[in-house]
Design an enzyme around this catalytic site. Sequence first.
Site, short mmCIF file in Angstrom:
data_model
loop_
_atom_site.label_atom_id
_atom_site.label_comp_id
_atom_site.label_asym_id
_atom_site.label_seq_id
_atom_site.Cartn_x
_atom_site.Cartn_y
_atom_site.Cartn_z
CE LYS A 86 -3.64 -2.67 0.92
NZ LYS A 86 -4.73 -2.89 -0.03
CE LYS A 135 -6.66 -0.61 -2.77
NZ LYS A 135 -7.96 -1.21 -3.08
CG ASP A 150 -4.53 -3.36 -4.02
OD1 ASP A 150 -5.61 -3.30 -4.62
OD2 ASP A 150 -4.45 -3.42 -2.79
CG HIS A 199 -7.63 -10.05 -5.35
ND1 HIS A 199 -8.86 -9.47 -5.53
CD2 HIS A 199 -7.17 -9.59 -4.16
CE1 HIS A 199 -9.12 -8.69 -4.49
NE2 HIS A 199 -8.13 -8.75 -3.65
CG HIS A 220 -7.45 -12.81 -1.72
ND1 HIS A 220 -6.98 -11.83 -0.89
CD2 HIS A 220 -6.49 -13.00 -2.64
CE1 HIS A 220 -5.78 -11.44 -1.30
NE2 HIS A 220 -5.47 -12.14 -2.37
#
Length: 466
Positions: free
Chosen positions: A166, A168, A194, A285, A318
């Site tokens: 971060k 991001k 990200d 993701h 995730h």
Amino acid sequence: SVGFKAGVKDYKLTYYTPDYETKDTDILAAFRVTPQPGVPPEEAGAAVAAESSTGTWTTVWTXXXTSLDRYKGRCYHIEPVAGEENQYIAYVAXXLDLFEEGSVTNMFTSIVGNVFGFKALRALRLEDLRIPPDYVKTFQGPPHGIQVERDKLNKYGRPLLGCTIKPKLGLSAKNYGRAVYECLRGGLDFTKDDENVNSQPFMRWRDRFLFCAEAIYKAQAETGEIKGHYLNATAGTCEEMIKRAVFARELGVPIVMHDYLTGGFTANTSLAHYCRDNGLLLHIHRAMHAVIDRQKNHGIHFRVLAKALRMSGGDHIHSGTVVGKLEGEREITLGFVDLLRDDFIEKDRSRGIYFTQDWVSLPGVLPVASGGIHVWHMPALTEIFGDDSVLQFGGGTLGHPWGNAPGXVANRVALEACVQARNEGRDLAREGNEIIRKACKWSPELAAACEVWKEIKFEFEAMDTL
């Protein structure tokens, strides 16, 4: 009149078959159906079965040239949902031949393609799918799977640690690489692009890949551990995505990343095949998942999206954090975490698993816990997810008052302390805070992190009370 009878007829005459015996090769779906007022549940369930297979709204000539009995979807069971008015679970069986082999895209187009806009339904949610072994076998699945990943990384007996870099958006490639190096040097296994870092004007993908590779090699040389950074290969076209993956392979890095829902299943499966052929791990993701899975009565439950990802291919995905949420949510999350990792998962409605799923040796996927977690959560995370998981602390690393590397140190120390305590047979659920506090005594970095985020109340009991 034996011949062709034109006109509109009820779906339930053809597609509601309560005495149907499901076959081992059928794809089974559990839908949560909310019919419009006045529409009987059988008709609604049958409409779902029809619309996801051979049905159309009126009788057609060409139906005479098709073996309906063989190809039609069947609604074979309907049950009311406890505690909900006018809501039902409709079980639909679709014959294997209706689906193209090795195509998650086709599977979804068939099962959820049209029926969700159906007028007779107020709302519709796909709760679970049973993928038969015959269909599973047409998919390559994850590029490598859990065991191969551990062997590649030479990391055993503990969860892996990650960190999303971060802020991001807005860092230059060089500063980004610097943050990557610091986190890896401090003790993390992975850092992560990200999900919306692709290739923007402030940082083009090639520059980022280069500086991240440099950071990885420097950190590896200094720590003697294998390190990785999830290089996001998601792009506007499949060709560009593969080009980025090729460049990552040329740099010799271990892992790339993809946003599988925004990128699409076709692109994801292509990338997964490339990754297996070229020895790259693939981190997935789930950006956009909440658009699809957040509503309780409409959409697709995440466990279905997770199953689809295991078929399409990915080594990490995730899957929520569980920590500090409600107990029921915890059970359900653990349900699909098991669907990702295990070979064989028994039907268990208390965990939201509607069907027994047999993956017949398809490689497993590591669940990734990410989002709002920090060192005080470590005992809970270790207890809940066990060794086969990736724990990702973005702000929980980069928010450390002394900087990025100490942030990584704090997380690594906390994790090692929890794993050691667990291996000694201590109860992480009850002694979690104490274990962390004790580790603070010999790790000033951890002590500083604990000071910033303070203790949290563990809202969970020991696992064995279930």
